[in-house]
Each structure stands twice: as C-alpha cells, then as structure tokens.
Design an enzyme around this catalytic site. Structure first.
Site, PDB file in Angstrom:
ATOM      1  N   ASP A   1     -21.897  -5.977  17.931  1.00 23.64           N
ATOM      2  CA  ASP A   1     -22.078  -4.940  18.945  1.00 23.64           C
ATOM      3  C   ASP A   1     -21.552  -5.489  20.260  1.00 23.64           C
ATOM      4  O   ASP A   1     -22.069  -6.480  20.796  1.00 23.64           O
ATOM      5  CB  ASP A   1     -23.554  -4.583  19.089  1.00 23.64           C
TER       6      ASP A   1
ATOM      7  N   HIS B   1      -3.730  -5.095   0.190  1.00 28.26           N
ATOM      8  CA  HIS B   1      -3.197  -5.573   1.459  1.00 28.26           C
ATOM      9  C   HIS B   1      -3.253  -7.104   1.503  1.00 28.26           C
ATOM     10  O   HIS B   1      -4.299  -7.670   1.794  1.00 28.26           O
ATOM     11  CB  HIS B   1      -4.004  -4.996   2.622  1.00 28.26           C
TER      12      HIS B   1
ATOM     13  N   CYS C   1       0.829  -1.199   0.000  1.00 31.09           N
ATOM     14  CA  CYS C   1       0.000   0.000   0.000  1.00 31.09           C
ATOM     15  C   CYS C   1       0.870   1.257   0.000  1.00 31.09           C
ATOM     16  O   CYS C   1       1.510   1.557  -0.992  1.00 31.09           O
ATOM     17  CB  CYS C   1      -0.992  -0.032   1.160  1.00 31.09           C
TER      18      CYS C   1
ATOM     19  N   GLU D   1      -2.104  -9.014   3.733  1.00 38.36           N
ATOM     20  CA  GLU D   1      -2.369  -9.440   5.107  1.00 38.36           C
ATOM     21  C   GLU D   1      -3.842  -9.342   5.470  1.00 38.36           C
ATOM     22  O   GLU D   1      -4.270  -9.870   6.505  1.00 38.36           O
ATOM     23  CB  GLU D   1      -1.525  -8.616   6.088  1.00 38.36           C
TER      24      GLU D   1
ATOM     25  N   ASP E   1     -26.999   7.233  12.329  1.00 36.10           N
ATOM     26  CA  ASP E   1     -28.162   6.587  12.961  1.00 36.10           C
ATOM     27  C   ASP E   1     -29.406   7.452  12.777  1.00 36.10           C
ATOM     28  O   ASP E   1     -29.796   8.197  13.677  1.00 36.10           O
ATOM     29  CB  ASP E   1     -27.900   6.387  14.462  1.00 36.10           C
TER      30      ASP E   1
END
Length: 541
Positions: free
Chosen positions: A233, A183, A80, A185, A396
């Site tokens: 969550d 990436h 990157c 990884e 939200d």
C-alpha cells in the site's frame, strides 16, 4: 541492423524491454514498416485482445511487412499475443491472423476451471519427457493441442501445458519461428534464461530450465501452482514522500496519544526497494496499491508512475497497479479516460490494473440498466483493448449484522451464521467505497458476479473486518464469492502466519493469497509460507 521489438500499440511491452536491458542486450523499436528490412531478429511481445492486436498492426501498416519478415526466414519470437497472431484465426475476433499456422485460437472451457488462466504452470516439451519448467501465464484464449483435429500442430508444438482437462500449445517452434503463450519476461530466472538462450543460440537450441515438478502433481492433472502475492500500500506521508504503509482495518496512521488527531502515517519502507526484495524472496506477483490522494490526477502524479517504472526494472514477475484507474479531469480541465490512465501504467511497466470504487459505481449503473452493459465503464473499455486478464477488481466488503431469524432482505441467501467466537451472530457482506469509509447497497457476491459480466478477469477479495488482525483470512467470505464466479479469486486480509495460507488453500478454492504487513515487518517470510505449503502438499513455485 540488429534486434528489433514490435509494439502494436497496446499491452505491456516495457517489461520485455527491461528484461533485455538487464540481460545486456540492446534493441530498437519498430516505428515504421521499413524497419523490418533492418531487423536481423524480431520479438513481438505483449498482452491484449486478438482483434486489437491485428487491427493495431493494420492501422500502422505493419501487418503485411510483419508477415513478409517472417517469410524471409529471419528469427522471430512471438510472446503471448505475438504468438497467437501467428495462427489463422481466433474465436475472440472476426479478424484473421497471419495464417503462418493454419489452426485457430479458441477460448478455454470454464466448466471445470476458472478463466482466465492466470499463474505459474508447467511447459512440458513434446520431444522429451525429462524437461518441465514453470512459467507465468495470463490468458483466456489458447491454441488447444488437438493434433488429430489440427494435424499441423504436430509440426509446430514444441511444448504443451495442461489446464484443467485441456491441453494447449505453450511453445511453438519451427524453422525461424519461435513463440510462447507464457511471458518469459515475467517468469523470473527460468524466463530470463529462455530469452538468453533464444538470443544467443536461436530457436533450434532453446532449452527449458529443468525445475522440480511438485511431487503432489499427478499425471493427467494440471500443474498450475497457488500464487503468493506481496502487496504494498503506497501513499504520501506527512512530508510528501511516497512510502509503503499498512492499515489496521484500513487505518494507516500510528496510534496517537490524543483522541482528536491520528499519529504519523505508518512507514514500513520504500516501494521500489521492497518490491525488489519480495521478487528475490520468491513472490509470485507484486501488487502496488496507491492509496494516497493524487496531487492533481493519476497521469500527472509522476512520483507514482516513476515508482512503477523503477520497480519494473528489477522485478521480473507480474506487477499489478491500483489506485486512480478511472475517468479523470486535470486541474486545467483536460479530461482523461480510465483507458488512458491504465495505458500509462502499462507503458510504465504494469501488467495488470486494479479497480476498486469505480467498479462498484459501474455495477450500480449496470444494475440500473437491468443488467445490460453499455461498454463505457473502466472495466469494459480496458478489457476490450488489453484483454480481461489485465483487469483486476478489488472488493472491500464489511460485515453487516442482521437477525438471522427475521431478516428477509435482498441478501438473505448470502447470510452467514457465525460459529466459535461469532456464535449467535449473523451477517451478510456489504461493499464499501472510498477506502472503506462509505457503505453501498451492494453485496460482495452481487458485485463479484456483476464485474465478471462487465469483463473483469480476476477478483482481489479483501475483508475490512479481518484487515490487520492477524486472525486469518475470512473463509466464509471467500467461499461465498469463489462459488459465485468463474474467474480467479485472490484472498486478502487477515493473514498472520504461514498456517493461515495453508488453511485458505485447503478450505477454499481460491487461486492465490495476498499479504502485506506480515511481510513488511518480517513477522513471516515468503519462504516460510512456501515451505509450509509444500509441507502440506500444496503446489507452489
């Protein structure tokens, strides 16, 4: 002597360290200029802004020693930003790069696509038509593959990738130098195999993992897939343990027989175990959202940092962390900036951070300043150091009902008129903060545009009205916001079946869709969702 890793001071380098450890390789971190003399091979990983990377190297006295190392002929692998600094310059920065490749890094054109380029796309080798592998990309700038304009790219480009109508270099390879824009990884098994190939055989023998390209992809169009994200969550239960929970319209407690108190916090599993499970089942990203009240401050909330560290050791796809990414003050009076908090999560293994209520506050301040940024918000400071692709804003909103025939308020252009079961109703989408408990005088569209201006790279668009209902995503909301911004949008809230994912990708232009409860309760498996999408000729990894 041996393998060394270079950390210029920003970006998630812990992910690569975890990947190397999982593959059985030992390494040493570059801590001073003289370490380059000890290295027999070197990897420079990370995400971040070009300017930050170059100045970070120079401040630490590593810029010239790095260039000398590359010129010495010893193996180098840039990931990157570690690939981009090989180039002469970047339109993102006034600083010059290492100049190993005498062409520039330029920003994507967003006229036909969203920017940043985030997700799984194909890297196609320039030396063979038979290999095409999917890897995880997250960037706004690239080395555009224009060999007529920059002939040097013919010598360096080993693989290219198409996004929209632009083709860019996704792998460079020449002599001792190897680099990827993606990436490895964070690219699952295909990325780990590429790392193993380079470490064991050298860049001349790197092989891409041959994957089946979705049959629906036509030549000349990009192969960016739709992403399926598993959200967790995380909060403390009544015993003080961190658990994965899920709310019904943001209420995470079980129903109680009494009307005065809620039941116990809904416990759907342990965050690290579930993260690993979803990675193995094929989730394209994992999103950990800390919805608990911090014991003192985010930096002192060691259990959550430990969750991120542990999850990053077994999850080799991107991790987004949300909760508490803001300026804070410890109980002893020690202040910490949002940038510092985000940095702690990145060092623990996160790839992106999600900002919620603080983003609303930042927008309201921007609005008060007549749309002029001051560079001080969490969004701006984190994007400046780590790049906008590292910043997700979680919105939200909740429906605010109005009389469509008489409403003449500031959001009249965003009023939705209901159909079907909502026939005769009209509403606009109003933003909330504090877990949906407080309404703010801001619309979802207004906020999305504002945070894009401040530097957000992606929007996670929730719906309080649909959360936990299983009725499907709020398509009206998604269409409104997606059409208003030029950054990627993730659909969230309301999924109850695989068909809901098919519907959201067919009927809106969102780049990704997220679910939580249906995965935790195994009502729907990630494989069920991807099978349904493939059947519907929608491209997935």
């Amino acid at each position: 002597m041996g393998l060394y890793l270079l950390d210029y001071g920003a970006g998630n380098v812990q992910s690569l360290a975890n990947s190397l450890t999982s593959l059985g390789y030992s390494f040493t971190w570059v801590s001073q200029p003289s370490d380059f003399d000890k290295a027999t091979s070197l990897i420079f990983p990370g995400v971040g802004a070009f300017e930050t990377a170059v100045q970070g190297l120079k401040t630490r006295g590593l810029f010239e020693p790095l260039l000398a190392y590359i010129r010495s002929g010893r193996p180098y692998f840039g990931i990157c930003i570690g690939m981009q600094v090989l180039f002469a310059s970047s339109t993102e920065s006034d600083s010059t790069g290492l100049g190993v490749i005498s062409s520039p890094i330029e920003k994507f054109d967003n006229s036909d696509k969203t920017v940043p380029h985030i997700g799984w796309n194909a890297a196609e080798t320039t030396v063979s038509d038979s290999q095409s592998s999917y890897f995880y990309f997250v960037h706004s700038y690239c080395a555009k593959y224009e060999p007529e304009k920059y002939p040097v790219l013919k010598e360096w480009a080993f693989a290219t990738t198409q996004y929209g109508q632009e083709s860019f270099v996704s792998i460079v390879r020449k002599g001792n130098v190897f680099g990827t824009q993606f990436h490895p990884e964070k690219s699952g098994p295909s990325g780990l195999q590429l790392l193993t190939s380079w470490l064991s055989k050298g860049s001349d023998h790197v092989e891409l993992v041959t994957l089946k390209v979705p049959s629906t992809v036509k030549h000349g169009s990009h192969k960016l897939t739709k992403r399926i994200i598993a959200a967790l969550d995380v909060r403390t239960n009544d015993q003080g343990d961190l658990v994965v929970t899920k709310g019904d319209q943001y209420d995470v407690r079980e129903k109680s027989d009494t009307t005065t108190t809620g039941g116990a916090v809904r416990n759907l599993g342990k965050p690290v175990a579930l993260s690993s499970k979803y990675y193995l089942e094929g989730a394209d990203e994992i999103c950990l959202l800390n919805i608990t009240s911090f014991r003192s401050s985010p930096l002192l909330d060691q259990p959550m940092l430990a969750v991120v560290q542990a999850a990053a050791k077994t999850v080799f796809v991107p991790l987004t962390i949300g909760g508490g990414i803001k300026d804070t003050i410890d109980p002893d009076g020690t202040p910490h900036s949002a940038l510092e908090v985000a940095g702690a999560y990145f060092r623990a293994g996160a790839d992106k951070v999600s900002i919620g209520s603080e983003a609303v506050k930042a927008f309201e301040q921007l609005r008060d300043r007549k749309g002029i940024p001051d560079g001080k918000s969490a969004i701006e400071t984190i994007a400046h150091v780590y790049g906008r692709q590292a910043v997700v804003v979680s919105i939200d909103p909740k429906r605010t009902f109005v009389d469509a025939t008489s409403y003449d308020g500031p959001y009249r252009g965003e009023v939705v008129k209901g159909a079907g079961p909502d026939e005769g109703k009209a509403w606009w989408y109003q933003c909330t903060v504090s877990g949906g408990r407080e309404m703010r005088p801001v619309s979802a569209v207004e906020l999305a545009k504002g945070v894009e201006q401040l530097g957000a790279g992606e929007i996670l668009l929730n719906s309080i009205d649909r959360d936990g209902t299983g009725r499907g995503f709020d398509l009206d909301l998604l269409r409104l916001v997606r059409s208003a911004v030029r950054i990627p949008v993730v659909a969230s809230s309301g999924a109850g079946s695989p068909e809901h994912f098919v519907q959201v990708f067919r009927e809106t232009e969102v780049e990704a869709a997220l679910a939580a409860g249906i995965f935790h309760r195994e009502e729907v498996l990630i494989s069920d969702v991807k099978d349904a999408l493939r059947t519907a000729s929608i491209d997935v990894r």
